[in-house]
Design a protein around this motif. Sequence first.
Motif, short mmCIF file in Angstrom:
data_model
loop_
_atom_site.label_atom_id
_atom_site.label_comp_id
_atom_site.label_asym_id
_atom_site.label_seq_id
_atom_site.Cartn_x
_atom_site.Cartn_y
_atom_site.Cartn_z
N THR A 166 1.22 -1.12 0.04
CA THR A 166 0.35 -0.44 -0.27
C THR A 166 0.90 1.04 0.09
OG1 THR A 166 0.15 0.18 2.49
CG2 THR A 166 -2.06 -1.25 1.32
N PHE A 167 0.30 1.99 -0.25
CA PHE A 167 1.37 3.08 -0.62
C PHE A 167 0.96 4.53 0.12
CE2 PHE A 167 2.16 0.60 -4.41
CZ PHE A 167 3.97 0.85 -4.56
N HIS A 168 1.40 5.70 0.63
CA HIS A 168 0.63 6.97 0.87
C HIS A 168 0.70 7.49 -0.42
CE1 HIS A 168 1.50 6.35 4.80
NE2 HIS A 168 3.01 6.70 4.29
N PRO A 169 -0.72 8.61 -0.31
CA PRO A 169 -1.95 8.97 -1.44
C PRO A 169 -0.53 10.66 -1.93
CG PRO A 169 -3.25 9.12 0.48
CD PRO A 169 -1.71 8.15 0.79
N ILE A 170 -0.42 11.44 -2.87
CA ILE A 170 -0.36 12.19 -3.14
C ILE A 170 -1.39 13.32 -3.78
CG2 ILE A 170 2.35 13.84 -4.39
CD1 ILE A 170 3.04 11.24 -4.54
N PHE A 171 -1.83 14.26 -2.81
CA PHE A 171 -2.95 15.00 -2.90
C PHE A 171 -1.97 16.37 -3.49
CE2 PHE A 171 -4.14 13.05 1.37
CZ PHE A 171 -4.87 12.34 0.45
N PRO A 173 -5.53 17.40 3.03
CA PRO A 173 -4.86 18.51 3.97
C PRO A 173 -6.32 19.39 3.88
CG PRO A 173 -3.89 18.04 1.69
CD PRO A 173 -5.08 17.11 2.36
N ALA A 174 -5.67 20.61 4.74
CA ALA A 174 -7.14 21.02 5.29
C ALA A 174 -6.95 22.47 4.65
CB ALA A 174 -6.74 21.89 7.13
N ASP A 175 -8.68 23.35 3.93
CA ASP A 175 -9.23 24.63 3.65
C ASP A 175 -8.58 24.33 2.39
OD1 ASP A 175 -10.75 25.30 5.93
OD2 ASP A 175 -9.14 25.38 7.13
N ARG A 176 -8.16 23.13 1.61
CA ARG A 176 -7.67 23.19 0.10
C ARG A 176 -8.57 22.38 -0.76
NH1 ARG A 176 -1.36 21.54 1.53
NH2 ARG A 176 -1.33 21.07 -0.91
N PRO A 177 -8.80 23.08 -2.02
CA PRO A 177 -9.66 22.23 -2.57
C PRO A 177 -8.58 21.17 -3.67
CG PRO A 177 -8.56 24.52 -3.64
CD PRO A 177 -8.16 24.18 -2.87
N ILE A 178 -8.86 20.10 -3.19
CA ILE A 178 -7.63 19.14 -3.36
C ILE A 178 -8.95 17.90 -4.84
CG2 ILE A 178 -6.76 16.45 -3.08
CD1 ILE A 178 -5.43 18.89 -1.52
N GLY A 179 -7.97 18.27 -6.10
CA GLY A 179 -8.42 17.61 -6.98
C GLY A 179 -7.66 15.69 -7.66
N GLU A 180 -6.71 15.75 -7.39
CA GLU A 180 -6.10 14.70 -7.11
C GLU A 180 -5.29 13.97 -6.03
OE1 GLU A 180 -3.43 14.81 -10.78
OE2 GLU A 180 -5.63 16.20 -12.11
N LEU A 237 0.64 5.39 -13.74
CA LEU A 237 0.22 6.29 -12.49
C LEU A 237 -1.10 6.50 -12.15
CD1 LEU A 237 0.07 8.61 -11.37
CD2 LEU A 237 0.08 10.00 -13.77
N CYS A 238 -1.81 5.94 -11.10
CA CYS A 238 -3.35 5.70 -11.09
C CYS A 238 -3.72 6.97 -9.93
CB CYS A 238 -3.48 4.22 -9.69
SG CYS A 238 -2.49 2.90 -10.81
N LYS A 239 -4.31 7.37 -10.19
CA LYS A 239 -4.66 8.24 -9.52
C LYS A 239 -6.33 8.25 -9.46
CE LYS A 239 -3.46 11.47 -12.92
NZ LYS A 239 -3.64 12.97 -13.86
N ILE A 240 -6.81 9.43 -8.23
CA ILE A 240 -8.45 9.64 -8.00
C ILE A 240 -8.46 10.72 -8.26
CG2 ILE A 240 -10.42 9.41 -6.33
CD1 ILE A 240 -8.71 6.93 -4.49
#
Length: 147
Positions: A6-11, A30-37, A87-90
């Motif tokens: 398993t891997f730590h995600p990179i936001f 991370p708080a108060d930031r729009p995370i797109g990926e 490269l796998c991303k959400i």
Amino acid sequence: MLYPLTFHPIFKERVWGGREMERLYQKKLPADRPIGESWEISDRPGDASVIANGPLAGKNLRWLMENHRAELLGGAKPANENRFPLLCKILDAREKLSLQVHPPAGKAAELGGEPKTEMWFIADAVPGRNCSSASNAVSRARNLRKS
């Protein structure tokens, strides 16, 4: 011998991002930031996924490719520069995104880029929203006729 990793995600902060990954996947964003990926598996320059579990915890995917490539890939070929080929991303897109066209391998090399093959799986959507694409006018006309 490798084991299920398993891997730590990179936001990745994006202006079109949101906070739905918290609700859908229980991600600690991370708080108060729009995370797109959320890059779940990455061996891109500057963004190598870090192993989260087991005896290899703390090592990254770049190290894994350098030291255990055959064990990790089997008969599959690595990407450019012997990198992990996926490269796998959400994505969490709160706004419309532009369609991106990636060139084939020969043209990508000529342009100094890399070829990309994409697959999308839509896990959640707001009612009434849609997903559409058409690569050219002929495709659009065919799709309209089929509708």
